[in-house]
Design a protein around this motif. Structure first.
Motif, short mmCIF file in Angstrom:
data_model
loop_
_atom_site.label_atom_id
_atom_site.label_comp_id
_atom_site.label_asym_id
_atom_site.label_seq_id
_atom_site.Cartn_x
_atom_site.Cartn_y
_atom_site.Cartn_z
N GLN A 141 -6.27 0.36 9.08
CA GLN A 141 -7.64 0.54 9.57
C GLN A 141 -8.62 -0.38 8.84
O GLN A 141 -9.53 -0.96 9.45
N GLU A 142 -8.44 -0.51 7.52
CA GLU A 142 -9.32 -1.40 6.76
C GLU A 142 -9.14 -2.85 7.20
O GLU A 142 -10.12 -3.60 7.32
N GLU A 143 -7.89 -3.24 7.43
CA GLU A 143 -7.61 -4.61 7.88
C GLU A 143 -8.24 -4.86 9.25
O GLU A 143 -8.82 -5.91 9.50
N TYR A 144 -8.14 -3.87 10.12
CA TYR A 144 -8.74 -4.01 11.45
C TYR A 144 -10.27 -4.01 11.37
O TYR A 144 -10.95 -4.72 12.11
N GLY A 145 -10.81 -3.20 10.43
CA GLY A 145 -12.25 -3.14 10.27
C GLY A 145 -12.86 -4.44 9.81
O GLY A 145 -14.01 -4.76 10.15
N THR A 146 -12.10 -5.22 9.02
CA THR A 146 -12.63 -6.50 8.54
C THR A 146 -12.83 -7.50 9.68
O THR A 146 -13.60 -8.46 9.53
N GLN A 175 0.83 -1.20 0.00
CA GLN A 175 0.00 0.00 0.00
C GLN A 175 0.87 1.25 0.00
O GLN A 175 0.57 2.23 -0.68
N LYS A 181 -4.61 3.90 6.28
CA LYS A 181 -5.83 3.42 5.65
C LYS A 181 -5.86 1.90 5.57
O LYS A 181 -6.86 1.26 5.92
N VAL A 182 -4.76 1.30 5.11
CA VAL A 182 -4.75 -0.16 4.94
C VAL A 182 -4.83 -0.87 6.30
O VAL A 182 -5.49 -1.90 6.43
N LYS A 210 -0.62 8.33 5.18
CA LYS A 210 -2.07 8.22 5.04
C LYS A 210 -2.47 6.88 4.44
O LYS A 210 -3.44 6.24 4.87
#
Length: 589
Positions: free
Chosen positions: A335-340, A157, A332-333, A328
């Motif tokens: 946070q997205e990984e944690y969000g999954t 990323q 982002k990557v 940034k």
């Protein structure tokens, strides 16, 4: 050339065949039990160091040779192979299986990284802290295999974000101006300007002209990138992040007795050699090694940061500056990984509670500074061990349902198949072989003979002896497996400590810790090999970085056993639980 290739291809067969033949004079000339046990020890040491046979297969040799030599009966050998260590390992692996199955380890790792921030330096420290913490409770191989894909996603990323920024700058540089608005004709660019643009450099002022057949907002072609990395800085960042995972996954395991196989082997060997020694327990080991882990981890981070990210440590303290595109994209990557992962699931909560309860019971069994829960059973002193706690907590994972009763599918937190896939049976056999070998050296008298032979070393300062053993252990473990190295060293060093009347813990603890410092080569340690397969680092990179981490580790371990380790284990006094051996003839078997 063909002959040499054939020899290399059959090197394992050659080593397996020639080694016993070369050691045969030991049996023929010195026909006694000490020589027969020494033959077995040397044969196993060669096979372990060369890996001519699988490590666990070599560990089965005492089951064949000791009965044939009359050192131990077959039933005696079999009873020594399985010890308290194996029950402790089974319980810990049960917990590790549940942690990995329900992704609790991934949540912990990502959360720690989010907390420290996305600056490359802080990012490295965050990944190192999360890897070290997980490695305290999981194997270093599992930790590296879990964290490295996350690191690789972050790296990709970052590189793609840098690519987008570079593309945007190039478009601005070559321009998208409308030729109809030009006040005067612009001549063709000089060759020097074209060369600057094609190289991607940013000149102070560039006069740009767009051919008339190129529309005002058409995409400007950008030269293809020939390398995986757009700059040397990117490549160095990838090297630093990758190696930080390999090293921290090993460093974290030092903290607990269950963190590495070498720690477990040491603890079980202490019970075998010195059954009256009660000072080696989970609490005391944690008090000694947690500061060691913390110091080694921080100094290793500083070393890797200086080596791969530069010496600008002031930028780490600039919290108010605006984040770059790189940072940034990284945030982002992650946070997205944690969000999954979604919200904390009931399965993760139960696993976390069992994990915390296991650690608490380990600490409070015999904490040393106050009576532990083991004192509630005064008639059965020494019956309950850390393995008792591990098995009890591990069994609950096979009983507790994973889902609510309303769910049509019944499933426990872990299944036997899942446990089997995580259980390192080969380590269990390898360690069992080490236990039999240690018992054989005692029964045959080899350990006493070696101890008497090493008695002259008592004239050296104890600090020099410990330093030599630490350096030897660190050097050997680079080319041999950690469990095999510590299994070979422990009987010899135990005999040395008794011969010179030094507290055995004074020599065995630092040697055990230094056996884990296998940082130089991809083949030295499974985490090194896992990281190396991603292709960011070369062997030379690993040697250069690993040498510094090795030196840091050895120095910190020596500092620990020379300062806070002395009052913790009473290292300056020869203990009553260690035997005294009278000095005998050391010139012959």
């Amino acid at each position: 050339m063909g002959f040499l290739r054939a020899v290399w291809n059959y090197r394992s067969v050659i080593v397996v065949t020639l080694t016993p033949l070369l050691l045969l004079p030991l049996l023929l000339i010195l026909n006694n039990k000490v020589a027969e046990c020494a033959f077995t020890l040397l044969l196993m040491a060669v096979y372990w160091l060369t890996e001519a046979l699988p490590l666990s297969v070599t560990a089965l040799l005492p089951a064949l040779l000791f009965p044939l030599f009359g050192i131990m009966t077959s039933s005696q050998v079999a009873s020594v192979y399985f010890k308290d260590f194996h029950l402790l390992l089974i319980g810990v692996v049960c917990l590790a299986t549940s942690i990995e199955k329900w992704n609790l380890h991934k949540r912990i790792a990502l959360k720690l990284v989010i907390l420290v921030g996305v600056n490359p330096g802080w990012l490295m420290l965050g990944f190192m802290a999360s890897s070290a913490f997980l490695s305290m409770w999981l194997s270093n191989t599992s930790t590296a295999a879990m964290v490295m894909p996350i690191v690789e996603a972050v790296i990709q990323q970052i590189l793609s974000a840098e690519g987008r920024v570079s593309m945007h700058r190039r478009r601005e540089m070559v321009g998208t101006c409308n030729p109809g608005l030009q006040l005067e004709e612009v001549k063709e660019q000089p060759p020097q300007t074209k060369e600057i643009i094609s190289n991607g450099e940013m000149p102070k002022a560039v006069l740009c002209a767009i051919p008339e057949d190129l529309l005002p907002h058409a995409e400007v072609p950008v030269p293809e990138v020939q390398s995986r990395y757009r700059s040397r800085k990117d490549h160095m960042m990838c090297k630093g992040l990758s190696l930080s995972i390999a090293y921290s996954a090993t460093i974290g395991g030092l903290t607990t007795l269950t963190g590495t196989s070498t720690n477990l082997i040491f603890a079980e060997q202490m019970k075998l050699y010195y059954p009256d020694c009660s000072s080696v327990n989970f609490g005391n080991w944690f008090l000694l090694c947690f500061p060691v882990t913390l110091i080694v981890l921080l100094l290793s981070w500083v070393w890797l940061h200086w080596l791969f990210l530069g010496s600008d440590f002031k930028s780490l303290l600039s919290f108010r500056r605006e984040k770059s595109e790189r940072e940034k994209a990284t945030a982002k990557v992650i946070q997205e990984e944690y969000g999954t992962l979604g919200p904390l699931s009931p399965q993760e909560i139960i696993t976390l509670v069992i994990f915390l309860l296991m650690v608490l019971l380990w600490f409070l069994r015999e904490p040393g500074f106050m009576p532990g829960w083991a004192s509630l059973f005064p008639d059965y002193v020494g019956y309950a061990t850390d393995a008792t706690v591990a098995v009890m907590m591990g069994l609950t994972l096979f009983v507790i349902p994973a889902y609510k009763p309303s769910n049509p599918k019944f499933e426990t937190l872990i299944s036997w198949k899942e446990f089997q896939s995580c259980m390192p049976w080969e380590i269990g056999i390898l360690v069992g072989g080490g236990f039999v070998l240690a018992e054989g050296t005692k029964i045959s008298g080899l350990s006493s003979w070696v101890g008497n032979l090493l008695t002259p070393l008592g004239s050296l300062p104890i600090g020099v002896i410990i330093t030599i053993t630490c350096i030897l252990a660190t050097s050997v473990t680079e080319v041999a497996s950690n469990p095999a190295t510590i299994t070979i060293f422990l009987p010899i060093l135990t005999a040395l400590a008794e011969a010179i009347e030094v507290n055995p813990l004074y020599i065995l603890i630092p040697t055990t810790l230094c056996t884990s410092f296998a940082f130089l080569l991809p083949a030295s340690n499974p985490p090194n090999a896992i990281v190396f397969t991603y292709g960011h680092v070369s062997v030379l990179d690993m040697v250069k970085a690993g040498l510094g981490v090795n030196i840091i580790g050895v120095l910190v371990v020596l500092l620990a056993v020379s300062t806070w380790g002395i009052p913790l284990y009473d290292l300056n006094r020869y203990p009553s639980w260690a035997p005294l051996h009278p000095i005998s003839n050391t010139t012959s078997f």
